[in-house]
Design a protein around this motif. Structure first.
Motif, PDB file in Angstrom:
ATOM      1  N   ALA A 262       0.801  -1.163  -0.132  1.00  0.00           N
ATOM      2  CA  ALA A 262      -0.071   0.062   0.039  1.00  0.00           C
ATOM      3  C   ALA A 262       0.934   1.309   0.061  1.00  0.00           C
ATOM      4  CB  ALA A 262      -0.845   0.047   1.324  1.00  0.00           C
ATOM      5  N   VAL A 263       2.001   1.200   0.899  1.00  0.00           N
ATOM      6  CA  VAL A 263       2.776   2.521   0.999  1.00  0.00           C
ATOM      7  C   VAL A 263       3.537   2.652  -0.598  1.00  0.00           C
ATOM      8  CG1 VAL A 263       4.843   3.390   2.062  1.00  0.00           C
ATOM      9  CG2 VAL A 263       3.059   2.275   3.367  1.00  0.00           C
ATOM     10  N   ASP A 264       3.833   1.536  -1.137  1.00  0.00           N
ATOM     11  CA  ASP A 264       4.752   1.539  -2.327  1.00  0.00           C
ATOM     12  C   ASP A 264       3.935   2.306  -3.622  1.00  0.00           C
ATOM     13  OD1 ASP A 264       6.824   0.449  -1.230  1.00  0.00           O
ATOM     14  OD2 ASP A 264       6.465  -1.508  -2.062  1.00  0.00           O
ATOM     15  N   VAL A 265       2.401   1.830  -3.514  1.00  0.00           N
ATOM     16  CA  VAL A 265       1.423   2.402  -4.516  1.00  0.00           C
ATOM     17  C   VAL A 265       1.320   3.590  -4.227  1.00  0.00           C
ATOM     18  CG1 VAL A 265      -0.708   2.215  -5.299  1.00  0.00           C
ATOM     19  CG2 VAL A 265       0.466   0.087  -4.943  1.00  0.00           C
ATOM     20  N   ALA A 266       0.896   4.344  -2.621  1.00  0.00           N
ATOM     21  CA  ALA A 266       0.897   5.361  -2.040  1.00  0.00           C
ATOM     22  C   ALA A 266       1.937   6.558  -3.086  1.00  0.00           C
ATOM     23  CB  ALA A 266       0.843   5.709  -0.874  1.00  0.00           C
ATOM     24  N   SER A 273       0.335  15.933  -1.774  1.00  0.00           N
ATOM     25  CA  SER A 273      -0.689  16.249  -0.690  1.00  0.00           C
ATOM     26  C   SER A 273      -1.861  14.992  -0.776  1.00  0.00           C
ATOM     27  CB  SER A 273      -1.423  17.609  -0.745  1.00  0.00           C
ATOM     28  OG  SER A 273      -2.179  17.556  -2.204  1.00  0.00           O
ATOM     29  N   THR A 274      -2.129  14.488  -1.910  1.00  0.00           N
ATOM     30  CA  THR A 274      -2.906  13.284  -2.081  1.00  0.00           C
ATOM     31  C   THR A 274      -2.303  12.049  -1.473  1.00  0.00           C
ATOM     32  OG1 THR A 274      -3.903  14.215  -4.206  1.00  0.00           O
ATOM     33  CG2 THR A 274      -4.094  11.976  -3.613  1.00  0.00           C
ATOM     34  N   HIS A 275      -1.001  11.810  -1.791  1.00  0.00           N
ATOM     35  CA  HIS A 275      -0.321  10.542  -1.269  1.00  0.00           C
ATOM     36  C   HIS A 275      -0.123  10.762   0.299  1.00  0.00           C
ATOM     37  CE1 HIS A 275       4.141  11.904  -1.823  1.00  0.00           C
ATOM     38  NE2 HIS A 275       3.986  11.424  -0.585  1.00  0.00           N
ATOM     39  N   GLY A 276       0.158  11.830   0.571  1.00  0.00           N
ATOM     40  CA  GLY A 276       0.256  12.265   2.029  1.00  0.00           C
ATOM     41  C   GLY A 276      -1.160  11.957   2.751  1.00  0.00           C
ATOM     42  N   ARG A 277      -2.219  12.613   2.173  1.00  0.00           N
ATOM     43  CA  ARG A 277      -3.509  12.078   2.792  1.00  0.00           C
ATOM     44  C   ARG A 277      -3.887  10.696   2.946  1.00  0.00           C
ATOM     45  NH1 ARG A 277      -5.191  16.893  -0.160  1.00  0.00           N
ATOM     46  NH2 ARG A 277      -6.170  15.179  -1.586  1.00  0.00           N
ATOM     47  N   GLN A 300       6.313   7.991   8.642  1.00  0.00           N
ATOM     48  CA  GLN A 300       7.877   8.215   8.518  1.00  0.00           C
ATOM     49  C   GLN A 300       8.060   8.391   7.077  1.00  0.00           C
ATOM     50  OE1 GLN A 300      10.056  10.036  10.299  1.00  0.00           O
ATOM     51  NE2 GLN A 300       8.259   9.968  11.732  1.00  0.00           N
ATOM     52  N   THR A 301       7.219   7.512   5.945  1.00  0.00           N
ATOM     53  CA  THR A 301       7.366   7.293   4.704  1.00  0.00           C
ATOM     54  C   THR A 301       6.722   8.285   3.879  1.00  0.00           C
ATOM     55  OG1 THR A 301       5.437   6.155   4.309  1.00  0.00           O
ATOM     56  CG2 THR A 301       7.299   4.756   4.983  1.00  0.00           C
ATOM     57  N   ILE A 302       5.929   9.344   4.510  1.00  0.00           N
ATOM     58  CA  ILE A 302       5.395  10.305   4.019  1.00  0.00           C
ATOM     59  C   ILE A 302       6.554  11.434   3.522  1.00  0.00           C
ATOM     60  CG2 ILE A 302       3.594  12.276   3.989  1.00  0.00           C
ATOM     61  CD1 ILE A 302       2.231  10.514   5.974  1.00  0.00           C
ATOM     62  N   SER A 307       2.449  17.037   5.407  1.00  0.00           N
ATOM     63  CA  SER A 307       1.656  15.974   5.576  1.00  0.00           C
ATOM     64  C   SER A 307       2.010  14.749   6.567  1.00  0.00           C
ATOM     65  CB  SER A 307       1.551  15.209   4.011  1.00  0.00           C
ATOM     66  OG  SER A 307       0.929  16.017   2.950  1.00  0.00           O
ATOM     67  N   LYS A 308       3.450  14.861   6.732  1.00  0.00           N
ATOM     68  CA  LYS A 308       4.058  14.192   7.938  1.00  0.00           C
ATOM     69  C   LYS A 308       3.774  14.485   8.948  1.00  0.00           C
ATOM     70  CE  LYS A 308       8.080  12.485   7.120  1.00  0.00           C
ATOM     71  NZ  LYS A 308       9.840  12.366   7.222  1.00  0.00           N
ATOM     72  N   ALA A 309       3.682  15.959   9.381  1.00  0.00           N
ATOM     73  CA  ALA A 309       3.230  16.513  10.445  1.00  0.00           C
ATOM     74  C   ALA A 309       2.113  16.104  10.929  1.00  0.00           C
ATOM     75  CB  ALA A 309       3.832  18.024  10.574  1.00  0.00           C
ATOM     76  N   SER A 310       1.010  16.097   9.805  1.00  0.00           N
ATOM     77  CA  SER A 310      -0.378  16.228   9.966  1.00  0.00           C
ATOM     78  C   SER A 310      -0.688  14.741  10.440  1.00  0.00           C
ATOM     79  CB  SER A 310      -1.109  16.413   8.683  1.00  0.00           C
ATOM     80  OG  SER A 310      -2.503  16.220   8.751  1.00  0.00           O
TER      81      SER A 310
END
Length: 516
Positions: A262-266, A273-277, A300-302, A307-310
């Motif tokens: 899932a992370v790889d696809v994101a 912003s989209t992959h971050g959300r 941490q992958t963001i 987006s990471k902070a959010s």
């Protein structure tokens, strides 16, 4: 013209009565359109209060789309031509919206007929793509594939086929009882295909590849996860429709526990912003299920710092609501940007208060320096007077009002609705204050207990705002989503009938509108 899956006579009568009670053009027109009274809705759109430019254009587009969905094509085109500019773009928009809405109502042949009348190629392709996706949602995968094959543009055809592949490779939400709490609203990847599904999956791959594929070990059609990942690789990184496919695949993989994939696809999603959300949602879901370590790894992958902070803020809030204040504060300490960290601390304080730890909530609130974040934290911790003092001490009127609204929200989050109602009255913008009270309550209840929301709305002193609030409740009560898809969550239609409890509540609404 009371047609296309409208309500029974009782519901229409209520809609019409409520339409007569409100003076807000968009709400009035929405009720009239839902009741099939297109001529009255058109009359509303021509009145001065309907505004010019954007507001009037939205009203006319809504009416034209509803007419198209009701098979009143000539009238739909006529209305679309009256929109500012009167060009083909507005006609195409009405036909496209009508086609999509008709498809969601299950009238696929009619939807395709509407789509074929669209002049603009891109708009027509988008409409056909939407119809094919809805067909797949309805389980008509083979028919959806045939519709998708009619799309001439290769990239658009691939996107349509990918939408279909995602539906084929995933299973309905009700079967997803083992998914982590925050992911239960997303369809998970199936564990295996039936023989018939395997044939459909192979057909999809062959169409995308442009040739027959040999039956080799590890072929992309052999398992649902492989099909989803294959389609993810075939998506562009800029097109909006491709992004929607990728997001769907991300959540489907995550809901099935395939987090690494899932992370790889994101991360393939180009829009930061989209992959971050998407990753933030996964991280939050993991935190809600108690898997904090995995949640932090996903956060941490963001790549984007905001987006990471959010994501870290969301994780911290979840931990606080679970009563783990120590861990929540550790997570907030990872947030580098000061204003976001202050906002996260405010969320932690509110979460701790909701968990019953008012003492620690107050300690956290006192550490916050930013007044806008400190005020709601103090309110949640039980220091309402001090919170109001902080909010009203902000020099900027807009910022002060915003802080007061955040206090209301914080109070609602910990179940203090009556106090929230009292604070709302201190907001100078009466329209904003009244609607804040209503929507804060609806958010707190998840909009499930409309009777309680009605009680709150009846406390609104301003008559105009109270009327608007009652109409909004009525619309929510009398309508239902056309589809479960997030993309169509704002599209609603009249219910076919009320339950006995809904009928009683509808009666109370009408009485409230009449001032009884």
């Amino acid at each position: 013209m009371k047609n296309f899956a409208l309500a029974n006579a009782g519901n229409i009568d209520i809609a019409l009565e409520l339409a007569q009670k409100t003076e807000q053009p968009e709400i009035k027109a929405s009720l009239l359109v839902a009741a099939g009274e297109f001529e009255q809705a058109l009359a509303v759109s021509q009145k001065p209060r309907a505004g010019f430019g954007g507001p009037r254009m939205r009203l006319l587009r809504r009416i034209a789309s509803a007419l198209a969905a009701a098979k009143e094509i000539s009238q739909a085109v006529e209305v679309a031509r009256t929109i500012e500019g009167g060009n083909q773009m507005h006609v195409d928009h009405a036909l496209s919206s009508g086609a999509s809405e008709t498809a969601r109502a299950g009238e696929f042949a009619q939807a395709l007929e509407l789509a074929q009348q669209i002049d603009n190629r891109a708009r027509k392709t988008s409409a056909v793509l939407s119809i094919a996706s809805v067909m797949a949602d309805a389980g008509k995968v083979a028919q959806a594939v045939e519709v998708a094959r009619t799309i001439k543009n290769g990239r658009d055809r691939t996107v349509a086929l990918a939408h279909i592949a995602v539906r084929l490779a995933t299973k309905p939400v009700p079967n997803n009882e083992t998914a982590k709490p925050g992911l239960r609203d997303h369809r998970p990847i199936k564990t295996a295909f039936t023989s018939a599904e395997t044939q459909l999956a192979r057909q999809l791959v062959e169409i995308v590849q442009g040739n027959k594929q040999p039956a080799t070990v590890g072929a992309p059609w052999q398992t649902p996860a492989r099909l989803a990942l294959f389609m993810a690789q075939k998506q562009g990184t800029e097109e909006t429709q491709s992004t929607q496919v990728l997001v769907s695949i991300v959540f489907a993989l995550a809901a099935a526990g395939k987090l690494e994939q899932a992370v790889d696809v994101a991360l393939k999603i180009e829009d930061e912003s989209t992959h971050g959300r998407a990753l933030e949602s996964i991280a939050t879901a993991l935190a809600e299920s108690g898997d904090t370590e995995q949640a932090l790894k996903v956060a941490q992958t963001i790549e984007g710092e905001y987006s990471k902070a959010s994501a870290l803020e969301s994780i911290a809030t979840v931990l606080a609501k679970a009563g783990d204040g120590k861990q929540a504060l550790k997570v907030t300490s990872r947030i580098e940007e000061l204003s976001t960290r202050e906002r996260a601390l405010s969320g932690v304080a509110s979460g701790l208060a909701a968990a019953g730890n008012a003492k620690l909530a107050l300690e956290v609130a006192k550490k916050i320096k930013d007044a806008g974040s400190k005020a709601p934290a103090l309110a949640a911790a039980g220091e309402l007077e001090r919170a109001l003092e902080v909010a009203q001490g902000i020099d900027n009127a807009f910022a002060s009002g915003f802080a007061l609204r955040k206090i209301c929200s914080a109070l609602a989050d910990v179940g203090k609705i009556e106090q929230a109602a009292a604070v709302v009255q201190k907001i100078e913008d009466k329209s904003a204050s009244s609607m804040s009270l209503l929507w804060i309550t609806m958010a707190a209840d998840g909009a499930s207990d409309l009777r309680h929301v009605l009680d709150v709305a009846n406390k609104i002193k301003d008559l105009g705002s109270r009327g608007s609030a009652l109409v909004r409740i009525a619309i929510h009560l009398a309508t239902e989503p056309i589809s479960d898809s997030p993309r169509s969550r704002e599209l609603r239609r009249m219910k076919s009938a009320f339950t006995s409890d809904e009928a009683q509540l509808a009666k109370q609404l009408v009485e409230a509108m009449r001032g009884k």
